[in-house]
Design an enzyme around this catalytic site. Structure first.
Site, PDB file in Angstrom:
ATOM      1  N   SER A 135       5.184   6.657  -1.772  1.00  0.00           N
ATOM      2  CA  SER A 135       4.966   7.755  -2.721  1.00  0.00           C
ATOM      3  C   SER A 135       6.239   8.435  -3.203  1.00  0.00           C
ATOM      4  CB  SER A 135       4.041   8.805  -2.107  1.00  0.00           C
ATOM      5  OG  SER A 135       2.722   8.344  -2.174  1.00  0.00           O
ATOM      6  N   LYS A 182       6.584   8.116  -6.883  1.00  0.00           N
ATOM      7  CA  LYS A 182       5.676   8.753  -7.851  1.00  0.00           C
ATOM      8  C   LYS A 182       6.384   9.688  -8.845  1.00  0.00           C
ATOM      9  CE  LYS A 182       1.593   8.050  -5.043  1.00  0.00           C
ATOM     10  NZ  LYS A 182       0.719   8.541  -3.979  1.00  0.00           N
ATOM     11  N   TYR A 211       0.890  -0.387  -9.652  1.00  0.00           N
ATOM     12  CA  TYR A 211       1.043   0.737  -8.716  1.00  0.00           C
ATOM     13  C   TYR A 211       1.535   0.231  -7.351  1.00  0.00           C
ATOM     14  CZ  TYR A 211      -0.306   4.337  -5.357  1.00  0.00           C
ATOM     15  OH  TYR A 211      -0.303   5.235  -4.330  1.00  0.00           O
ATOM     16  N   TYR A 261       2.200  16.294  -0.024  1.00  0.00           N
ATOM     17  CA  TYR A 261       0.796  16.128   0.339  1.00  0.00           C
ATOM     18  C   TYR A 261       0.159  17.507   0.550  1.00  0.00           C
ATOM     19  CZ  TYR A 261       2.617  11.435   1.430  1.00  0.00           C
ATOM     20  OH  TYR A 261       3.235  10.234   1.395  1.00  0.00           O
ATOM     21  N   VAL A 265       4.607   7.423   2.733  1.00  0.00           N
ATOM     22  CA  VAL A 265       4.093   7.036   4.050  1.00  0.00           C
ATOM     23  C   VAL A 265       4.962   6.019   4.791  1.00  0.00           C
ATOM     24  CG1 VAL A 265       1.666   7.635   3.665  1.00  0.00           C
ATOM     25  CG2 VAL A 265       2.491   5.348   3.038  1.00  0.00           C
TER      26      VAL A 265
END
Ligand code: GLU
Length: 306
Positions: free
Chosen positions: A63, A66, A189, A241, A259
């Site tokens: 992530s 992102k 993705y 998160y 992660v």
């Protein structure tokens, strides 16, 4: 010795013995990470590099990719286009949550959680998966001084086990948030999440953002300055998160975790910081990473509010 180098050496020693948490295992390839791997890197907005620990060890961005894909899509399509599909609100839910899609607007809350990031990645330009992969690697590597690559094993490991992300994508397709092919959207993705970096790379990408989108060493514009603030504000409110509020309070800098055990943070005008340590907590954040950032923020007075 320089103060930054002294502090990161000290924090590496201080938190090396912290052994709680485990590497993520829902993506089987990530479970193979060595829980002892631990490194910290700081790169200034002028491109000076400070590093401690196994800083050459490669890991997948997960992530932490992102914000960068969001920046890329902002440049390609503009704010109005993307934010008609994905909002800018924190969810307070887990990164891979499905409930908010069903309960609220049927539109992902923000681009830092899986649902929003899947929509964003689906907009990456290219006719084929290969063209899209080349495109995303070219854009991400503008933040660095070298080329980047995708780890195919990690990509396939995620693709073969991504039942939750697949269900998110089906729901998004059902609600008409995107109308392209579901597997093609997920594929890019997963590829983006499997782009490899090391701690210095990630801190360098962060330093490029700290430097207003201009790569400190090559001078290349990795992201138009006008969009840096969009990225950083969403990192600040949604990047950690469902610990984003706690992070804003105790660290006070825009950051994003992944992660694989990576966290990067940006102190605008000053520094990019990255920590890699695979054991994560139940929310998905690197446990040593959280502690290092808290101390670093205090010791170097990095909170943007102080
Ligand atoms: N590829 C991971 C997933 O979609 C990224 C999650 C993360 O790093 O937060 O589950």
């Amino acid at each position: 010795m320089n103060q930054i180098q002294e502090v990161i050496n000290k924090l590496l020693e201080k938190y090396r013995s912290l052994e709680s948490g485990r590497p993520a295992s829902y993506i089987p390839e990530l479970a193979k990470a060595n829980p002892k791997d631990f490194s910290i890197a700081v790169v200034t907005a002028e491109g000076e590099v400070y590093k401690a620990g196994d800083h050459t060890r490669p890991f997948s961005m997960q992530s932490t990719s992102k914000p960068f894909s969001y920046g890329m899509i902002l440049e390609d399509f503009g704010r109005d286009f993307i934010h008609a599909k994905v909002g800018v609100e924190p969810t307070g839910e887990a990164f891979n949550s499905i409930v908010e899609l069903e309960k609220h607007t049927n539109r992902p809350f923000n681009p830092m959680i899986n649902s929003g990031a899947i929509v964003v990645s689906g907009l990456i330009k290219g006719e084929t998966l290969q063209e899209r992969q080349i495109n995303v690697l070219a854009r991400f590597s503008k933040y660095l001084t070298h080329d980047m690559m995708v780890d195919e094993k990690i990509y396939l490991s995620e693709k073969n086990t991504a039942h939750r992300n697949r269900s998110i994508a089906h729901l998004l397709r059902h609600f008409g948030v995107f109308d392209s092919d579901i597997e093609a959207t997920l594929d890019i993705y997963f590829k983006q999440c499997s782009i490899m970096v090391n701690t210095v790379d990630l801190a360098m990408m962060a330093a490029t953002l700290a430097n207003g989108g201009k790569q400190p060493i090559t001078g290349e514009i990795a992201l138009k300055k006008d969009y840096v603030g969009d990225m950083l504000s969403l990192m600040f409110t949604c990047g950690m998160y469902d610990s984003s509020g706690e992070w804003a309070y105790s660290v006070g800098i825009p950051a994003k975790s992944g992660v694989s055990g990576a966290i990067f943070g940006v102190v605008p005008g000053k520094l990019g910081i990255a920590v890699y340590s695979p054991p994560i907590d139940e929310k998905g954040n690197s446990i040593r990473g959280l502690e290092v950032f808290k101390d670093l923020s205090r010791e170097l007075n990095l909170s943007i509010f102080r």
